[in-house]
Scaffold this motif. Structure first.
Motif, PDB file in Angstrom:
ATOM      1  N   VAL A 170      -3.836   3.219   5.261  1.00 17.82           N
ATOM      2  CA  VAL A 170      -3.854   1.748   5.368  1.00 17.82           C
ATOM      3  C   VAL A 170      -2.483   1.245   5.806  1.00 17.82           C
ATOM      4  O   VAL A 170      -2.367   0.357   6.662  1.00 17.82           O
ATOM      5  N   THR A 171      -1.439   1.834   5.209  1.00 19.93           N
ATOM      6  CA  THR A 171      -0.078   1.454   5.602  1.00 19.93           C
ATOM      7  C   THR A 171       0.146   1.698   7.085  1.00 19.93           C
ATOM      8  O   THR A 171       0.657   0.846   7.811  1.00 19.93           O
TER       9      THR A 171
ATOM     10  N   SER B  64       0.835  -1.220   0.000  1.00 16.04           N
ATOM     11  CA  SER B  64       0.000   0.000   0.000  1.00 16.04           C
ATOM     12  C   SER B  64       0.856   1.252   0.000  1.00 16.04           C
ATOM     13  O   SER B  64       0.480   2.279  -0.592  1.00 16.04           O
TER      14      SER B  64
ATOM     15  N   MET C 257      -4.251   5.375   0.835  1.00 18.28           N
ATOM     16  CA  MET C 257      -3.585   4.096   1.061  1.00 18.28           C
ATOM     17  C   MET C 257      -2.457   4.213   2.079  1.00 18.28           C
ATOM     18  O   MET C 257      -2.029   3.213   2.674  1.00 18.28           O
TER      19      MET C 257
END
Length: 404
Positions: free
Chosen positions: A32-33, A17, A29
């Protein structure tokens, strides 16, 4: 600490990501990481801190067992931290020579101030080989709530469980020899005579005339001889040869003694003969060739279990300690594979004994056997696979006088 497959997947997802965020122009993203990395970091912190303050108490019932018998290990786990502990897998370390199902699920524990901060469980152990075996420490496999990180903790110290030597039931035998005054005497195994026999017994060919009890002879109308010596508690000695080369063993690379089936046979034989004599009412001196075993099994002194525990933990002893050898008249010697020099050593050490019955390993040189024969020892050769009870009967009715 080890990442699980799920934890590795989280890290891979975080890397992917992070790479795709600029390529796809999707800044979201990166969140998300951060989320994936944050979960891995929090999970790591959890397993590092969780179960870090735990007290282990372990006990055995019984603490000393016969080979093949069961003992029950009871383990109490107490959480000393204010933070709760999640459910985890536990496993108690079992050494070689002990078997048992020493694993299970440790339930969740509350904080130290809660009523659920302690749990107790137990499992069965079986002793397979003599010795003092260290059980533990307790290993707990801790995993975080998300299943990302795994760590194995070791808690508590090892506790000893003692397994006694194997005992073989020996049949009653009656080896005989002749005393200095010509009287025929039973050897040490012939115990348990009645009160009448203590005062007098029937005349036997070879009894000295000066031992005739004329009063008992007139009363019973047959020749009777005095037997006053039988009123004394009979005594015997059991000597075990622990010299490494005689027992076919040496130290390995870890400085431990290599396993020797011959030595194990000798320990079992010494233990069995000792138990046999004690049960027959004898005061028994049990000694190894070195310093490890030196017991007198008698009322008010050492117990049979004391001697068995010493034999349970006995190891080969390179140095002899002849100065303390018991001068008992009746001796049972359990020896290894003898050289002529080793045979002369033993005949000199037991030279004051009147009766010597000895087990000697097969492979003992002819010259060594000649030394024992010259000392008038009664010798039975054995192999580690041989049945001790069967070999024991070879002493039955044998002449057992040693040269004085």
């Amino acid at each position: 600490m080890v990442l699980t497959r799920r934890g590795i997947g989280f890290l891979v997802g975080a890397v992917i990501s992070f790479i795709l965020a600029p390529l796809l122009s999707l800044p979201a993203m990166l969140y998300v990481t951060g989320l994936l990395l944050g979960l891995v970091v929090l999970s790591t912190a959890f397993v590092l801190l969780g179960h870090s303050r735990v007290r282990i108490e372990r006990s055995f019932s019984p603490q000393v067992v016969q080979p093949g018998a069961l003992s029950r290990a009871t383990v109490r786990v107490t959480n000393l931290s204010v933070l709760p502990c999640l459910e985890a897998r536990w496993e108690d370390h079992l050494p070689h020579g002990i078997s048992g199902d020493a694993s299970g699920v440790l339930p969740a524990l509350g904080g130290s101030h809660s009523a659920e901060s302690r749990v107790t469980f137990s499992y069965a152990l079986q002793g397979l080989r003599r010795g003092r075996h260290a059980i533990g420490p307790l290993r707990v496999d801790v995993c975080d709530p998300f299943g990302l990180v795994y760590r194995r903790h070791a808690f508590g110290t090892a506790e000893p469980l003692t397994v006694l030597p194997r005992l073989v039931t020996l049949p009653a035998i009656t080896p005989r020899g002749s005393s200095a005054d010509g009287a025929t005497r039973p050897a040490p195994q012939n115990a348990g005579v009645g009160d009448d026999d203590v005062v007098a017994r029937t005349y036997l060919p070879g009894d000295a005339l000066k031992r005739i009890n004329w009063k008992a002879t007139a009363h019973r109308d047959q020749l009777m001889v005095r037997q006053e010596e039988q009123q004394m508690t009979p005594r015997a000695a059991v000597h075990l040869d622990c010299e490494p080369s005689s027992q076919g063993t040496a130290r390995d690379r870890r400085n431990d003694w290599e396993y020797s089936s011959a030595f194990e046979w000798c320990v079992a034989a010494a233990a069995s003969v000792t138990a046999h004599l004690v049960q027959a009412g004898y005061v028994v001196t049990v000694q190894s060739s070195g310093h490890a075993v030196d017991r007198v099994v008698a009322e008010g002194q050492d117990t049979l279990e004391d001697a068995m525990v010493d034999l349970a933990v006995l190891e080969p002893e390179p140095r002899d300690h002849d100065a303390r050898i018991s001068p008992e008249r009746a001796v049972f010697a359990v020896l290894g594979r003898l050289t002529p020099e080793r045979a002369r050593h033993w005949t000199a050490a037991l030279g004051a004994s009147r009766s010597v019955l000895a087990f000697v390993a097969v492979g003992t040189s002819t010259a060594a056997l000649d030394v024992l024969d010259a000392a008038r020892w009664n010798v039975v050769e054995y192999e580690p696979k041989d049945d001790l009870a069967e070999l024991w009967t070879h002493f039955d009715g044998a002449r057992a006088d040693a040269a004085s």
